[in-house]
Design an enzyme around this catalytic site. Structure first.
Site, PDB file in Angstrom:
ATOM      1  N   GLY A  92       0.837  -1.341  -0.043  1.00 42.88           N
ATOM      2  CA  GLY A  92       0.052  -0.042  -0.201  1.00 42.88           C
ATOM      3  C   GLY A  92       0.911   1.222  -0.047  1.00 42.88           C
ATOM      4  O   GLY A  92       2.040   1.231  -0.010  1.00 42.88           O
ATOM      5  N   ASP A 110       3.559  -2.634   8.055  1.00 45.34           N
ATOM      6  CA  ASP A 110       2.595  -2.488   7.131  1.00 45.34           C
ATOM      7  C   ASP A 110       1.509  -1.450   7.579  1.00 45.34           C
ATOM      8  O   ASP A 110       1.565  -0.875   8.646  1.00 45.34           O
ATOM      9  CB  ASP A 110       1.709  -3.741   7.194  1.00 45.34           C
ATOM     10  CG  ASP A 110       1.018  -3.878   5.626  1.00 45.34           C
ATOM     11  OD1 ASP A 110       0.992  -3.049   4.824  1.00 45.34           O
ATOM     12  OD2 ASP A 110       0.283  -4.946   5.434  1.00 45.34           O
ATOM     13  N   LYS A 147      -7.687  -4.342   6.945  1.00 40.92           N
ATOM     14  CA  LYS A 147      -6.467  -4.146   6.161  1.00 40.92           C
ATOM     15  C   LYS A 147      -7.316  -4.869   4.872  1.00 40.92           C
ATOM     16  O   LYS A 147      -8.061  -5.764   4.779  1.00 40.92           O
ATOM     17  CB  LYS A 147      -5.416  -4.931   6.591  1.00 40.92           C
ATOM     18  CG  LYS A 147      -4.761  -3.985   7.752  1.00 40.92           C
ATOM     19  CD  LYS A 147      -3.381  -4.936   8.094  1.00 40.92           C
ATOM     20  CE  LYS A 147      -2.485  -5.131   7.015  1.00 40.92           C
ATOM     21  NZ  LYS A 147      -1.974  -3.940   6.242  1.00 40.92           N
ATOM     22  N   GLY A 148      -6.572  -4.488   3.749  1.00 41.18           N
ATOM     23  CA  GLY A 148      -6.723  -5.127   2.500  1.00 41.18           C
ATOM     24  C   GLY A 148      -7.301  -4.222   1.479  1.00 41.18           C
ATOM     25  O   GLY A 148      -7.835  -4.807   0.345  1.00 41.18           O
ATOM     26  N   GLU A 208      -0.693 -10.606   3.361  1.00 43.61           N
ATOM     27  CA  GLU A 208      -0.211  -9.702   4.397  1.00 43.61           C
ATOM     28  C   GLU A 208      -0.559 -10.542   5.789  1.00 43.61           C
ATOM     29  O   GLU A 208       0.439 -10.404   6.699  1.00 43.61           O
ATOM     30  CB  GLU A 208      -1.176  -8.372   4.420  1.00 43.61           C
ATOM     31  CG  GLU A 208      -0.575  -7.459   3.394  1.00 43.61           C
ATOM     32  CD  GLU A 208      -1.597  -6.262   3.164  1.00 43.61           C
ATOM     33  OE1 GLU A 208      -1.200  -5.475   2.712  1.00 43.61           O
ATOM     34  OE2 GLU A 208      -2.798  -6.285   3.559  1.00 43.61           O
TER      35      GLU A 208
END
Length: 230
Positions: A33, A85, A98-99, A107
């Site tokens: 990201g 992250d 997340k994602g 991840e």
């Protein structure tokens, strides 16, 4: 500060954390990201200190290699001291959504084997309750509609993630993603276990069972370090 400036600020803070806490010669776990990219860019300045990195996506692999950072397959690594992250949302316990970048499964795999998960985010990502950001669920394509019905029964609104041309978005693993709107996730750990148990779900973008150990949060006053209880 702009959001981009805050991302660069926490990216550098994460690189500083790694320098101070991870010994030379180690391998670093790296997320996916725009905020993770800022960490990669900062890490490049000290890449000679470390053997290389384990990547959570094809996009991250490409960026690491563009900086001359060696990328290892996770199967080659016996241990991973740190994983860095970003997050789409993070709550007071260190649980995250997340994602948004589509790499949630890899991840979660890399995060699961790391000793320490360092979340890097700007202050807008800190929330009292997870769910305002649509919750990604990576699904086997044939299960998409069945999973959507389960989501709807829980009060969520499932939306198939698509590309600019309207085709289903395909993950690095060859699967599809349902983004679920309209949730308020009061029990992230329980909800993660519930959704992960549905046949056809590859993984859900809730990181509660393996949440962050600490968060480097970018604010207009600088970087705030938040440590979460084990």
């Amino acid at each position: 500060m702009t959001q981009d400036e805050l991302k660069r600020l926490v990216g550098q803070a994460a690189a500083d954390y790694v320098i101070q806490n991870v010994p030379e010669g180690a391998v670093i776990g790296v997320g996916t990201g725009s905020t993770a990219n800022c960490f990669i860019d900062a890490l490049a300045a000290v890449k000679a200190r470390y053997r290389g990195a384990v990547s959570s996506s094809l996009a991250t692999t490409e960026r690491l290699k563009s900086h001359g950072i060696k990328v290892f397959d996770l199967n080659e690594i016996e241990s991973l001291q740190v994983y860095v992250d970003g997050a789409d949302e993070i709550d007071a316990s260190g649980a995250m959504i997340k994602g948004g970048g589509g790499a949630l499964t890899r991840e979660k795999i890399v995060a699961s084997v790391a000793d320490t998960f360092v979340c890097i985010a700007d202050a807008s990502k800190r929330v009292p309750v997870l769910g305002a950001f649509p919750l990604p669920i990576e699904v086997v394509p044939m299960a998409r509609t069945a999973i959507g019905r389960r989501v709807t029964a829980l009060g969520g609104v499932p939306v198939l993630r698509v590309t600019k041309d309207g085709a289903p978005y395909i993950t690095d693993n060859g699967n599809e993603i349902i983004d679920v709107k309209g949730l308020q996730i009061a029990d992230p750990r329980g909800f993660e276990a519930q959704v992960n148990a549905w046949p056809g779900v590859v993984t859900v973008g809730l990181f509660a069972e393996r949440g962050a150990n600490l968060c480097l949060l970018g604010t207009p006053n600088g970087v705030e370090t938040i440590v979460y209880p084990a």
